[in-house]
Design an enzyme around this catalytic site. Structure first.
Site, PDB file in Angstrom:
ATOM      1  N   LYS A 136      25.181 101.188-103.219  1.00 58.34           N
ATOM      2  CA  LYS A 136      24.428 100.125-103.880  1.00 58.34           C
ATOM      3  C   LYS A 136      23.782  99.154-102.890  1.00 58.34           C
ATOM      4  CE  LYS A 136      23.885 100.263-107.429  1.00 58.34           C
ATOM      5  NZ  LYS A 136      22.840 101.135-108.087  1.00 58.34           N
ATOM      6  N   THR A 137      23.215  99.706-101.823  1.00 65.71           N
ATOM      7  CA  THR A 137      22.488  98.868-100.863  1.00 65.71           C
ATOM      8  C   THR A 137      21.063  99.370-100.654  1.00 65.71           C
ATOM      9  OG1 THR A 137      23.307 100.186 -98.996  1.00 65.71           O
ATOM     10  CG2 THR A 137      24.596  98.234 -99.610  1.00 65.71           C
ATOM     11  N   THR A 139      19.911 105.270-101.252  1.00 66.75           N
ATOM     12  CA  THR A 139      19.188 106.451-101.741  1.00 66.75           C
ATOM     13  C   THR A 139      17.709 106.359-101.408  1.00 66.75           C
ATOM     14  OG1 THR A 139      20.783 106.745-103.542  1.00 66.75           O
ATOM     15  CG2 THR A 139      18.653 107.830-103.779  1.00 66.75           C
ATOM     16  N   SER A 140      17.157 105.166-101.512  1.00 67.81           N
ATOM     17  CA  SER A 140      15.747 104.971-101.158  1.00 67.81           C
ATOM     18  C   SER A 140      15.513 105.294 -99.688  1.00 67.81           C
ATOM     19  CB  SER A 140      15.333 103.526-101.451  1.00 67.81           C
ATOM     20  OG  SER A 140      15.467 103.223-102.813  1.00 67.81           O
ATOM     21  N   HIS A 176      24.022 111.607 -93.078  1.00 64.22           N
ATOM     22  CA  HIS A 176      24.208 110.440 -93.933  1.00 64.22           C
ATOM     23  C   HIS A 176      25.287 110.729 -94.970  1.00 64.22           C
ATOM     24  CE1 HIS A 176      22.092 111.889 -97.651  1.00 64.22           C
ATOM     25  NE2 HIS A 176      21.565 112.724 -96.772  1.00 64.22           N
ATOM     26  N   HIS A 208      28.654 108.424 -97.470  1.00 58.04           N
ATOM     27  CA  HIS A 208      29.426 107.205 -97.707  1.00 58.04           C
ATOM     28  C   HIS A 208      30.757 107.272 -96.946  1.00 58.04           C
ATOM     29  CE1 HIS A 208      26.557 105.820-100.599  1.00 58.04           C
ATOM     30  NE2 HIS A 208      26.753 106.829-101.422  1.00 58.04           N
ATOM     31  N   ARG A 227      23.788  94.584 -98.087  1.00 57.73           N
ATOM     32  CA  ARG A 227      23.126  93.810 -99.140  1.00 57.73           C
ATOM     33  C   ARG A 227      23.879  92.523 -99.391  1.00 57.73           C
ATOM     34  NH1 ARG A 227      21.914  96.565-105.069  1.00 57.73           N
ATOM     35  NH2 ARG A 227      20.659  94.874-105.988  1.00 57.73           N
ATOM     36  N   SER A 232      25.122  94.494-109.187  1.00 57.05           N
ATOM     37  CA  SER A 232      24.468  95.790-109.347  1.00 57.05           C
ATOM     38  C   SER A 232      25.490  96.890-109.608  1.00 57.05           C
ATOM     39  CB  SER A 232      23.648  96.114-108.100  1.00 57.05           C
ATOM     40  OG  SER A 232      23.015  97.369-108.225  1.00 57.05           O
ATOM     41  N   SER A 273      10.109 103.929-102.443  1.00 56.61           N
ATOM     42  CA  SER A 273      10.422 102.575-101.986  1.00 56.61           C
ATOM     43  C   SER A 273      11.542 101.941-102.799  1.00 56.61           C
ATOM     44  CB  SER A 273       9.161 101.700-102.060  1.00 56.61           C
ATOM     45  OG  SER A 273       8.155 102.219-101.247  1.00 56.61           O
TER      46      SER A 273
END
Length: 365
Positions: A94-95, A98-99, A151, A153, A175, A183, A296
């Site tokens: 949640k930072t 994925t983008s 990449h 987690h 974040r 989030s 993005s």
């Protein structure tokens, strides 16, 4: 008789002078040809290695600057040594991970590198010691996949502890801890627009964050904030003890000692620009892709209720939030310093600074 002798000597001198002149001209022609061949060879080598000539770098059309908002078409590369590079992005949930990973996947074919996802059992962030050793050996010895970005987690892993000759380059994103908590709280209930049909583990639970905090529920316990620090602290037991001061200091130290750059989600575009400037082997064209592509803002939580001021005040009163916020502020300050050293503000736009070092007095001659 003397006049005849003088004329003969004068004629001989003229012949010698003509021979010398012709010889000199032939030598010049030969040297010019050799220089032309040498120039062609140098140009070919520069083309093979992706190196721009001095004149093209200094020309007005290609000043060497790259706008923070738009990358140039050409980025100077540094040669075949980059082909051995290994980059690890131990992404925090949640930072915006994925983008960012999506950008790497879109660039890998264009820039000729590999991207590999590290999938851990049950989303475990810590590995056993034997798995750590296997992971280190695989990452450093899998030559066929270099250059490569890994990449996943996973918590930070110090490769230097395992006796390997080379260590990877680490990068990451964090974040604002409150934004990340909100989030994540609603993400596990409502999912996101990336996979809208996937049922999340808290699906059907409509309790708001305000209601959870008011009754002191488990899902909004401050311990759920304790995630970003452990990812940077590492694989040690104390890293995962909520509110551990040693973990906070270790996370800070690792950011400075082991990470090339750590960006912040709120300034993701700037993070991408810094990486393109610093690691063009991987991120050439990343800024343009980020701005013009569809990745993005790849994932958006489907439903979020902004928390009330009293809810925020209660969360911010916790020891864990204060430590996570301290770490966030530390990283943000460091990232903005890196950005300021990489770019300069010119007529309201950020452009990449030119080289501020050169080599001289090289001996022996």
């Amino acid at each position: 008789m003397k006049l005849f002798t003088w004329r003969m000597q004068n004629r001989q001198c003229g012949v010698v002078a003509a021979i010398v002149t012709i010889g000199s001209l032939m030598m010049c022609v030969h040297l010019f040809g050799e220089l032309k061949k040498l120039g062609s060879a140098v140009a070919q080598l520069q083309d093979e290695h992706g190196i721009k000539s001095r004149s093209s770098r200094n020309s007005p059309k290609s000043s060497g600057h790259r706008h923070l908002s738009a990358a140039k078409d050409q980025v100077e590369l540094t040669g075949h040594g980059d082909d051995d590079m290994v980059l690890i992005y131990n992404r925090v949930p949640k930072t915006g991970s994925t983008s960012f990973a999506g950008i790497a996947y879109d660039l890998c074919k264009v820039n000729h590198f590999n991207v590999i996802h590290v999938n851990t059992s049950k989303n475990a962030h810590v590995m056993s010691l034997s798995d750590q050793m296997k992971f280190v050996r695989n990452v450093t010895e899998w030559v066929e996949k270099k250059p490569v970005i890994y990449h996943g987690h996973t918590a930070f892993l110090d490769f230097s502890r395992f006796g390997v000759a080379s260590v990877p380059i680490y990068v990451n994103l964090i974040r604002d801890p409150l934004e990340r908590l909100v989030s994540y709280y609603y993400f596990v209930r409502y999912g996101d627009d990336f996979r809208p049909n996937l049922r999340r583990r808290k699906a059907g639970n409509t309790e708001t964050l305000d209601e959870c905090v008011e009754k002191g529920g488990n899902d909004c316990d401050p311990e759920h904030l304790w995630l970003q620090i452990p990812f940077f602290c590492g694989q040690d037991a104390m890293c995962w003890e909520p509110g551990n001061k040693w973990a906070l200091e270790m996370a800070k130290e690792n950011v400075l000692r082991h990470y090339l750059v750590v960006g912040i989600t709120e300034e993701l575009g700037d993070f991408v620009a810094v990486l393109e400037a610093v690691l063009p082997r991987f991120f050439r064209g990343a800024v343009k892709l980020f701005q013009e592509g569809t990745k993005s803002h790849l994932r958006r939580t489907s439903h979020k209720v902004p928390p009330k001021p009293e809810t925020l005040a209660k969360i911010q009163d916790s020891k864990i939030w204060k430590m996570e916020n301290e770490f966030y502020q530390f990283v943000r300050k460091q990232f903005r310093f890196v950005r300021s050293q990489t770019f300069q503000l010119v007529k309201g736009q950020y452009v990449e600074k030119s080289n501020r070092f050169h080599f001289e007095k090289i001996r022996p001659r």
